[in-house]
Design an enzyme around this catalytic site. Structure first.
Site, PDB file in Angstrom:
ATOM      1  N   ASP A  95     -73.097 -56.403  65.762  1.00 12.51           N
ATOM      2  CA  ASP A  95     -71.557 -57.068  66.125  1.00 12.51           C
ATOM      3  C   ASP A  95     -71.154 -56.631  67.221  1.00 12.51           C
ATOM      4  O   ASP A  95     -71.490 -56.028  68.309  1.00 12.51           O
ATOM      5  CB  ASP A  95     -70.731 -56.712  64.717  1.00 12.51           C
ATOM      6  CG  ASP A  95     -69.972 -57.717  64.305  1.00 12.51           C
ATOM      7  OD1 ASP A  95     -69.113 -58.482  65.082  1.00 12.51           O
ATOM      8  OD2 ASP A  95     -69.617 -58.104  63.073  1.00 12.51           O
ATOM      9  N   ASP A 115     -70.389 -66.665  66.873  1.00  5.11           N
ATOM     10  CA  ASP A 115     -69.265 -66.430  66.361  1.00  5.11           C
ATOM     11  C   ASP A 115     -68.147 -67.237  66.767  1.00  5.11           C
ATOM     12  O   ASP A 115     -68.334 -67.707  67.984  1.00  5.11           O
ATOM     13  CB  ASP A 115     -68.949 -64.907  66.059  1.00  5.11           C
ATOM     14  CG  ASP A 115     -68.087 -64.642  64.713  1.00  5.11           C
ATOM     15  OD1 ASP A 115     -67.868 -65.607  63.993  1.00  5.11           O
ATOM     16  OD2 ASP A 115     -67.677 -63.503  64.663  1.00  5.11           O
ATOM     17  N   GLU A 145     -66.182 -72.701  65.664  1.00  5.01           N
ATOM     18  CA  GLU A 145     -65.454 -73.823  65.024  1.00  5.01           C
ATOM     19  C   GLU A 145     -64.912 -74.898  66.422  1.00  5.01           C
ATOM     20  O   GLU A 145     -65.058 -76.212  66.173  1.00  5.01           O
ATOM     21  CB  GLU A 145     -64.340 -73.567  64.182  1.00  5.01           C
ATOM     22  CG  GLU A 145     -65.020 -72.692  62.758  1.00  5.01           C
ATOM     23  CD  GLU A 145     -65.209 -71.122  63.185  1.00  5.01           C
ATOM     24  OE1 GLU A 145     -66.038 -70.797  62.062  1.00  5.01           O
ATOM     25  OE2 GLU A 145     -64.651 -70.631  64.244  1.00  5.01           O
ATOM     26  N   GLU A 195     -62.610 -71.339  66.695  1.00  3.12           N
ATOM     27  CA  GLU A 195     -61.763 -70.827  65.646  1.00  3.12           C
ATOM     28  C   GLU A 195     -60.151 -71.178  66.120  1.00  3.12           C
ATOM     29  O   GLU A 195     -59.417 -71.127  65.272  1.00  3.12           O
ATOM     30  CB  GLU A 195     -61.748 -69.110  65.785  1.00  3.12           C
ATOM     31  CG  GLU A 195     -60.797 -68.393  64.934  1.00  3.12           C
ATOM     32  CD  GLU A 195     -60.982 -66.960  64.459  1.00  3.12           C
ATOM     33  OE1 GLU A 195     -60.311 -66.224  64.499  1.00  3.12           O
ATOM     34  OE2 GLU A 195     -62.416 -66.698  64.159  1.00  3.12           O
ATOM     35  N   ARG A 236     -71.830 -70.034  62.573  1.00  2.00           N
ATOM     36  CA  ARG A 236     -70.956 -70.359  61.698  1.00  2.00           C
ATOM     37  C   ARG A 236     -70.372 -71.820  61.631  1.00  2.00           C
ATOM     38  O   ARG A 236     -69.809 -71.945  60.692  1.00  2.00           O
ATOM     39  CB  ARG A 236     -69.795 -69.344  62.107  1.00  2.00           C
ATOM     40  CG  ARG A 236     -68.799 -69.040  60.873  1.00  2.00           C
ATOM     41  CD  ARG A 236     -68.047 -68.100  61.240  1.00  2.00           C
ATOM     42  NE  ARG A 236     -66.671 -68.207  61.875  1.00  2.00           N
ATOM     43  CZ  ARG A 236     -65.436 -67.580  62.371  1.00  2.00           C
ATOM     44  NH1 ARG A 236     -65.748 -66.430  61.749  1.00  2.00           N
ATOM     45  NH2 ARG A 236     -64.714 -68.010  63.091  1.00  2.00           N
ATOM     46  N   ASP A 243     -66.093 -65.669  56.387  1.00  2.00           N
ATOM     47  CA  ASP A 243     -65.378 -64.349  56.224  1.00  2.00           C
ATOM     48  C   ASP A 243     -65.091 -64.410  54.720  1.00  2.00           C
ATOM     49  O   ASP A 243     -63.921 -64.255  54.242  1.00  2.00           O
ATOM     50  CB  ASP A 243     -64.196 -64.107  57.132  1.00  2.00           C
ATOM     51  CG  ASP A 243     -64.578 -63.837  58.472  1.00  2.00           C
ATOM     52  OD1 ASP A 243     -65.840 -63.606  58.699  1.00  2.00           O
ATOM     53  OD2 ASP A 243     -63.724 -64.011  59.318  1.00  2.00           O
ATOM     54  N   HIS A 255     -73.522 -57.907  54.797  1.00  2.00           N
ATOM     55  CA  HIS A 255     -72.844 -57.725  55.670  1.00  2.00           C
ATOM     56  C   HIS A 255     -71.135 -57.674  55.310  1.00  2.00           C
ATOM     57  O   HIS A 255     -70.781 -58.666  54.598  1.00  2.00           O
ATOM     58  CB  HIS A 255     -72.945 -58.906  56.639  1.00  2.00           C
ATOM     59  CG  HIS A 255     -72.222 -58.900  58.117  1.00  2.00           C
ATOM     60  ND1 HIS A 255     -72.591 -57.739  59.021  1.00  2.00           N
ATOM     61  CD2 HIS A 255     -70.974 -59.351  58.222  1.00  2.00           C
ATOM     62  CE1 HIS A 255     -71.647 -58.022  60.081  1.00  2.00           C
ATOM     63  NE2 HIS A 255     -70.755 -58.744  59.808  1.00  2.00           N
TER      64      HIS A 255
END
Length: 819
Positions: free
Chosen positions: A290, A405, A408, A410, A464, A481, A541
């Site tokens: 990560d 990650d 989108e 985000e 994602r 998440d 995870h």
């Protein structure tokens, strides 16, 4: 060669001359009969265009008069429309009959789409309302709708309205209707699917506002939908993925166990965890890092794009190499599209960032991780820039995969502008116009760059967010998440099955749950990992940050760090997953060639069984295994529906009639698992399984569960790594066909690739059949053969088996077994 070229030229010239654009409105009393590659209907306030395919699918595009935002920025569709023999007749309505056994009826500016003689899609029409344009369709009583991407809603999405807008949802559970990965595609139980090829901000209203109307609205973009026909989900997905593509074969190691958490903060810490996993005899194949690999803090580090702390990570290349050599672990690194102004690359990245309307880099001031910019992934110079950092980690340090990650994205305010001139768009496009395609283009860039620079290696890309067609770019989406709660666990069934029905086959969850929780729950963790053993990717995870933030409870993701009996129960299911590798890997072939998802709802092949719709927390893993996870805390029993047929209890070989509900007792050690009568299940049974790297496909156990009548199974095998395996036909398909008559079982074995055996290749199959005693007679091609000296244990299976050993040399082989 010249003759071939001339012949091809004449063929395409003849085709182009014969096929033509036909305007429906000009067809009078004499029908049109001929080849048409484009059919146009001029409506009162716009124009419809229709195109067709050799398989049962129709493309419909509407262009409203005066519409100025009709650019098509999606690359979801790869299939080329085909000129088909077409008949157009005009009467009270206009009818367009197509060679692919579909037709369109136009009546008073409303469209009806037929498969054969049956009207499937009713009263389709265009609408405009406020800032949205889109389509409405009439629904029938009892019609159900599935798909739409990630939704923690009931599998039947009728009666819901939800956004088509990729969005992060921290700590979600059941009821979360808008998640990271929207796919504007719905499957109807009436035998058709609708795919809206529009990545702008939008919504579906599936009978909520009006119970008899499906409405799909979009903020911008080309107004196109596809009607895809099929008698069941299997046929519709086959046709849909013929349009949008199928996922390439994965690297075989991706089906193994991943060691992962949020997050490892030093090499020493990772070494300790891997050692514990190794000592406790957990097989493992992937190791995921990560965000602490590029910085010591959660905030302020996005965009560093390289190992940051040489004290905590003194020699990444050596570390990665040692993990690979000693434990066969493949390293995967996280990356994000945001470049913070505190990062080491911000100045260099500035020319490649998304802008505001004035052309200045847009400053994201409300991003949780810090202030900065967003990579304009639609610009090819921006793609080249970030790829050089990714490539360095692969070529110089040996990184085996990537984890993208926040894709989108985000945070993506409407005022962010993107430059798509490299894709033929002359104006800047706002965030809402391209939001849902952002992650898709990130995946496209990564796939294409990786393919060009590492041509012989299959890509593993944990991602994602994306769009329809993202599967072509070798994405392995996780569901965001999710809460570490029972609601979080329950939410994964509709999310995973909904994505599987939307053409994204490798969707999976952070097994055990991700979000921070107040305390560890061993029962929840056990139940989640039992379920995860039968999902496309097995990757525990979760958040474990107590050494970084004392306020955050550290709950381990790695099973070796749990106490007994949790550790042993989970190990048994991980071992079973590894033993099922030949079965699971064959599922990846079915996906790559036929578009079949790995997880399939019980109504996958038929909508006729009303009880199958009620069993929303059960599914088929492939065609031959039925999985019924336990999702209620403290459960001592659970209700199970077994579809028509006969089913073997995997654990004790007890045979049960289908077409009934059972109230099955459960304990913490097992979840209900059944095998279809007549099924073959290939197994990898080695004395000690440490990783997929040691897999030997030439020595396979073959479970056969006798059923009534004949049955067959196709086993797929290749080298597990090469990228052009299917293209070059460098693989083997072995077909097993069985028939049971009284106490006798005959099994025929054939290969599609006898040439492999000219190199003196021999395969060994140990056939195992549920039985209380050994076979009385075993013969192979009429000659006596032997049973196995010992039957190696099958993880969790306690029933008795009779055995026979068969050496297969590539020639048609018949095995006769008498009980």
């Amino acid at each position: 060669m010249l003759k071939t070229t001339v012949a091809l030229f004449l063929f395409f010239l003849f085709t182009s001359i014969q096929a033509q654009k036909v305007i429906v409105n000009t067809v009078g009393k004499d029908p049109f009969n001929g080849k048409a590659d484009e059919i146009v209907y001029k409506a009162k306030e716009g124009e419809w265009t229709f195109q067709s395919y050799s398989f049962p699918a129709i493309k419909a595009t509407y262009r409203p008069a005066g519409y100025t935002r009709g650019e098509q920025v999606s690359d979801a569709v790869i299939a080329k429309a085909q000129p088909l023999t077409t008949k157009i007749t005009a009467a009270i309505s206009q009818t367009v009959e197509l060679e692919n056994n579909t037709s369109i009826v136009i009546q008073k500016d409303k469209l009806y789409f037929k498969s054969g003689k049956e009207v499937k899609v009713k009263s389709a029409s265009f609408f405009t309302q406020g800032d949205n344009n889109g389509f409405r369709f009439q629904l029938t009583d009892q019609e159900k709708f599935f798909g739409g991407g990630e939704r923690a809603l009931p599998m039947d999405r009728r009666g819901y309205r939800f956004n088509l807008y990729n969005v992060a949802a921290y700590g979600y559970g059941l009821g979360a209707d808008n998640l990271n990965f929207s796919v504007p595609m719905l499957i109807s139980s009436n035998g058709y699917a609708l795919f809206f090829d529009n990545p702008s901000k939008g919504y579906f209203d599936i009978g909520l506002t009006d119970k008899n109307v499906l409405e799909a609205g979009f903020a911008s973009g080309e107004l196109t939908f596809y009607v895809v026909f099929g008698k069941n989900i299997d046929e519709m997905l086959n046709n849909y993925t013929a349009i949008t593509g199928r996922q390439p074969l994965p690297p075989r190691w991706a089906l193994g166990n991943f060691v992962s958490r949020f997050g490892y903060r030093s090499e020493e810490q990772v070494q300790q965890v891997v050692k514990k996993m190794r000592n406790d005899k957990f097989p493992m194949d992937g190791l995921i890092f990560d965000l602490f690999w590029f910085g010591d803090d959660i905030k302020g580090t996005l965009g560093n794009l390289d190992w940051a702390n040489t004290t905590k990570w003194p020699n990444p290349k050596l570390m990665i190499e040692n993990f690979k050599v000693k434990d066969n672990l493949k390293t995967v690194l996280i990356t994000e599209p945001f470049i913070l102004n505190s990062s080491k690359t911000f100045t260099e990245a500035t020319p490649f960032l998304a802008t505001d309307a004035a052309g200045k880099p847009y400053n994201f001031s409300e991003l949780y991780f810090g202030n900065g910019g967003l990579l304009d992934v639609f610009r090819k110079p921006a793609q080249d820039w970030i790829w050089k950092y990714y490539k360095k980690q692969v070529s110089a340090n040996g990184v085996a995969g990537w984890w993208s990650d926040l894709g989108e994205p985000e945070k993506h305010p409407a005022g962010v502008m993107h430059n798509l001139k490299d894709y033929g768009v002359s104006r800047l496009m706002g965030a809402d116009e391209v939001h849902n395609i952002y992650g898709h283009y990130w995946s496209k860039m990564l796939f294409e760059k990786y393919r060009d620079d590492f041509a012989g290696t299959r890509l593993f890309h944990l991602n994602r967010a994306g769009f329809a067609g993202s599967q072509r770019y070798s994405v392995f989406p996780w569901t965001g998440d999710v809460a570490r709660s029972w609601s979080g666990l329950k939410s994964q069934f509709p999310v995973l099955l909904g994505m599987s029905a939307s053409g994204l086959p490798y969707v999976h969850a952070d097994a055990g749950g991700f979000a921070a929780a107040d305390q560890a729950d061993a029962e929840l963790y056990t139940r989640w990992l039992q379920f995860a053993a039968f999902t496309p990717v097995f990757r525990p995870h979760g958040t474990a940050l107590e050494d970084y933030d004392k306020a955050v409870k550290s709950i381990p993701s790695e099973p070796a760090l749990w106490e007994e009996p949790t550790r042993s129960i989970v190990r048994n299911y991980i071992n079973l997953r590894y033993q099922l590798l030949p079965y699971n890997y064959t599922l990846t072939y079915e996906q790559a060639v036929l578009g079949k998802p790995l997880m399939r709802p019980l109504y996958y092949y038929s909508f006729a069984d009303a009880d199958a719709f009620k069993a929303e927390d059960e599914y088929y893993w492939g065609d031959n295994l039925l999985v019924a996870p336990v999702t209620s805390q403290g459960a001592t029993a659970r209700s199970i529906y077994l579809p028509e047929g006969k089913w073997y209890n995997f654990y004790d070989n007890n045979l049960v009639n289908g077409k009934q509900w059972l109230n099955q007792p459960v304990d913490i050690k097992q979840i209900p698992l059944y095998v279809k009568a007549g099924a073959f299940i290939p197994l990898w049974q080695a004395d000690s399984i440490k990783s997929v790297e040691t897999y030997n496909s030439k020595d396979i156990s073959l479970l056969y569960y006798p059923g009534e009548g004949a049955s067959s199974y196709v086993f797929y095998d290749d080298d597990g790594t090469s990228t052009r395996t299917l293209e070059k036909a460098d693989y083997e398909l072995i077909t097993f066909t069985a028939a049971t008559q009284g106490t006798s079982i005959s099994i025929d074995i054939k290969t599609n690739n006898e040439a492999l055996y000219k190199r003196k290749q021999v395969r060994k199959f140990t056939i195992l059949v549920p039985a209380s005693a050994s076979f009385t007679t075993i013969s192979v091609n009429g000659k006596p053969a032997a049973a196995a000296k010992t039957i190696k244990p099958i993880s969790l299976a306690n029933g008795k088996f009779a055995s026979a050993v068969v050496e297969f040399n590539g020639k048609p082989t018949q095995v006769l077994l008498v009980r």
